[in-house]
Design a protein around this motif. Structure first.
Motif, PDB file in Angstrom:
ATOM      1  N   PHE A 118      30.046  55.315 -15.598  1.00 56.56           N
ATOM      2  CA  PHE A 118      30.137  56.376 -14.609  1.00 56.56           C
ATOM      3  C   PHE A 118      30.841  57.604 -15.191  1.00 56.56           C
ATOM      4  O   PHE A 118      32.051  57.587 -15.416  1.00 56.56           O
ATOM      5  CB  PHE A 118      30.878  55.900 -13.363  1.00 56.56           C
ATOM      6  N   SER A 158      30.841  60.431 -13.509  1.00 54.71           N
ATOM      7  CA  SER A 158      31.317  61.165 -12.334  1.00 54.71           C
ATOM      8  C   SER A 158      31.862  60.177 -11.314  1.00 54.71           C
ATOM      9  O   SER A 158      31.209  59.160 -11.024  1.00 54.71           O
ATOM     10  CB  SER A 158      30.192  61.979 -11.687  1.00 54.71           C
ATOM     11  N   ILE A 170      32.754  56.772  -4.971  1.00 51.75           N
ATOM     12  CA  ILE A 170      31.378  56.734  -5.465  1.00 51.75           C
ATOM     13  C   ILE A 170      31.399  56.961  -6.973  1.00 51.75           C
ATOM     14  O   ILE A 170      31.990  57.928  -7.466  1.00 51.75           O
ATOM     15  CB  ILE A 170      30.504  57.810  -4.798  1.00 51.75           C
ATOM     16  N   TYR A 212      28.886  57.663 -10.184  1.00 52.84           N
ATOM     17  CA  TYR A 212      27.523  58.121 -10.438  1.00 52.84           C
ATOM     18  C   TYR A 212      27.267  58.243 -11.933  1.00 52.84           C
ATOM     19  O   TYR A 212      28.085  58.769 -12.683  1.00 52.84           O
ATOM     20  CB  TYR A 212      27.278  59.476  -9.772  1.00 52.84           C
ATOM     21  N   ALA A 237      23.831  55.761  -8.091  1.00 54.23           N
ATOM     22  CA  ALA A 237      25.084  55.906  -7.351  1.00 54.23           C
ATOM     23  C   ALA A 237      25.530  54.558  -6.804  1.00 54.23           C
ATOM     24  O   ALA A 237      24.730  53.807  -6.226  1.00 54.23           O
ATOM     25  CB  ALA A 237      24.910  56.900  -6.212  1.00 54.23           C
ATOM     26  N   GLU A 287      19.839  53.216  -6.593  1.00 53.41           N
ATOM     27  CA  GLU A 287      19.616  53.061  -8.028  1.00 53.41           C
ATOM     28  C   GLU A 287      18.374  53.845  -8.438  1.00 53.41           C
ATOM     29  O   GLU A 287      17.286  53.635  -7.909  1.00 53.41           O
ATOM     30  CB  GLU A 287      19.460  51.580  -8.371  1.00 53.41           C
ATOM     31  N   CYS A 294      24.019  64.449  -6.933  1.00 52.66           N
ATOM     32  CA  CYS A 294      24.625  63.366  -6.153  1.00 52.66           C
ATOM     33  C   CYS A 294      25.943  63.893  -5.610  1.00 52.66           C
ATOM     34  O   CYS A 294      26.885  64.113  -6.372  1.00 52.66           O
ATOM     35  CB  CYS A 294      24.841  62.142  -7.049  1.00 52.66           C
ATOM     36  N   LYS A 295      26.032  64.112  -4.293  1.00 48.36           N
ATOM     37  CA  LYS A 295      27.203  64.769  -3.711  1.00 48.36           C
ATOM     38  C   LYS A 295      27.640  64.084  -2.419  1.00 48.36           C
ATOM     39  O   LYS A 295      26.804  63.678  -1.603  1.00 48.36           O
ATOM     40  CB  LYS A 295      26.887  66.233  -3.398  1.00 48.36           C
ATOM     41  N   LEU A 299      26.645  60.555   1.813  1.00 48.76           N
ATOM     42  CA  LEU A 299      26.250  60.802   0.424  1.00 48.76           C
ATOM     43  C   LEU A 299      24.858  61.399   0.416  1.00 48.76           C
ATOM     44  O   LEU A 299      23.928  60.837   0.996  1.00 48.76           O
ATOM     45  CB  LEU A 299      26.264  59.503  -0.387  1.00 48.76           C
ATOM     46  N   ILE A 332      21.670  62.676  -1.946  1.00 51.97           N
ATOM     47  CA  ILE A 332      21.062  62.527  -3.272  1.00 51.97           C
ATOM     48  C   ILE A 332      19.767  63.322  -3.308  1.00 51.97           C
ATOM     49  O   ILE A 332      18.913  63.181  -2.426  1.00 51.97           O
ATOM     50  CB  ILE A 332      20.805  61.045  -3.596  1.00 51.97           C
TER      51      ILE A 332
END
Length: 404
Positions: A263, A265, A276, A278, A284, A299, A306-307, A315, A317
């Motif tokens: 990850f 992020s 989360i 990412y 995510a 996935e 991705c926020k 979330l 995406i």
């Protein structure tokens, strides 16, 4: 005769009351629909430009934009902890600016404090890159010399106010930091104990730069982090590095089958101990640092953005195909799936940027010079004109429509 007249009056009043109640119900329903179709009154969107110094200050309620000029183009944008201010990071030009939305939150309502404008507080440091805001502070990690710069929200309009430097005796590196609720900071350390360009360790310091808790674990490289005030979570090639405010550290293994993926992020959620993670190589995942579990949310190797939402409860995406997906971070259930923009090439130099509130998703259109406002209930899209080449975006203000 008198009794009959009284009965007629009673029946007429009862009928009028029923009609009135029926109308009230309809009005409430309409009002609810109006609320979900409109953005909160005291939210604003700030957009920087790739090629010019122009900042687009957008009122999403009426779709209007005002324009300001930052010191440099191509700036990164972040919102401070209070929600009132934005930080404008000019990494390549060693400068940080501040901007005031003009909205101050008071628990159940919002006060308007003047007009939107730049703050007096500025920062000068070597390659300010990583930004965080907790406990009323604005914090940057400066890649150029491994220092921290700290400014206070309370000083944003103080003439001559500048960020203060905290030196923890670190070498220059692409690092990160996190603020704990007790006022200490978790900060990455690059000591070359393991080969590679990224930092290997994390230690905890105080606001003078003195070490409070020494690093305990070494990793194959660290990038990305988030904190809930008790736990600071760092993306690491050796596993998910969890650092507690008391100095304890542990590594949570990546899911089986991750191989060399990790990850890069880490995003904060509204739920303590849950984050989360990412990675473009896998997707995510929800990280529960207490139970040491890593659960897939979505996935895919085709994620463009991705926020987490402004409230950190959803979330969003956005895939390169233009498909948008919305997830509830409490239940992990998918709430929306729809194609909302055209496809973006994976090798595109400037990709659409995504941010979202409770009611809307906001997506930049770098080619057309627009901000797309997408209703998360109906998926209806409206376009708001921005500067010619929108670059980065942040939401600030408050998810509230009640004035003083």
């Amino acid at each position: 005769m008198k009794n009959k007249f009284q009965k007629l009056l009673f029946l007429f009043a009862l009928s009028a009351f029923a009609v009135s109640c029926s109308n009230d119900d309809d009005h409430d329903h309409d009002h609810h629909d109006d609320e979900t179709s409109q953005e909160y009154k005291y939210l604003r969107v700030l957009v920087s430009d790739e090629k010019t110094t122009e900042l687009s200050f957008i009122n999403p309620v009426d779709g209007t934009a005002s324009f300001f000029n930052a010191k440099f183009p191509k700036s990164a944008l972040y919102t401070t902890e209070s929600g009132r201010f934005a930080a404008i990071i000019h990494r390549d030009d060693n400068t940080v600016e501040t901007f005031d939305s003009g909205f101050e939150f008071h628990g159940d309502h919002v006060d308007t404090k003047g007009t939107p404008k730049f703050g007096a507080l500025t920062g000068t440091s070597l390659s300010p890159t990583h930004f965080k805001s907790k406990k009323g502070e604005l914090l940057t990690f400066n890649d150029g010399d491994g220092t921290l710069s700290v400014g206070k929200e309370s000083e944003i309009h103080s003439i001559g106010a500048t960020f203060k430097t905290i030196s923890a005796g670190l070498t220059a590196h692409h690092g990160a930091m996190a603020t704990f609720s007790n006022g200490t900071y978790a900060i990455t350390v690059k000591d070359n104990s393991i080969a590679g360009t990224l930092p290997e360790k994390v230690k905890i310091i105080d606001n003078t730069g003195a070490t409070v808790h020494a690093a305990k674990l070494a990793t194959q490289g660290i990038h990305g982090n988030a904190t809930d005030g008790t736990y600071a979570v760092f993306g690491s090639a050796s596993g998910i590095l969890v650092v507690e405010s008391n100095g304890d550290q542990k590594l949570i293994p990546h899911p089986e089958g991750f191989g060399t993926a990790w990850f890069g992020s880490i995003l904060e959620t509204a739920y303590p101990g849950k984050f989360i993670g990412y990675t473009a190589a896998k997707g995510a995942f929800l990280i529960d640092v207490v139970n040491e579990t890593v659960t897939p949310v979505f996935e895919s190797t085709k994620i463009m953005q991705c926020k987490v939402s402004y409230s950190h409860k959803k979330l969003g995406i956005l895939l390169h195909s233009g498909e948008f997906r919305l997830f509830d971070l409490n239940s992990l259930q998918a709430e929306k799936t729809a194609n909302i923009i055209s496809a973006t090439a994976e090798d595109s130099t400037q990709k659409p940027q995504l941010e979202l509130t409770e009611r809307f998703a906001y997506i930049t259109s770098p080619i057309t010079g627009e901000l797309l406002k997408v209703n998360l209930s109906s998926l209806a899209t409206t376009k708001i004109k921005t500067s010619a080449t929108p670059y980065r975006i942040t939401i600030f203000g408050h998810e509230n429509s009640s004035g003083h």
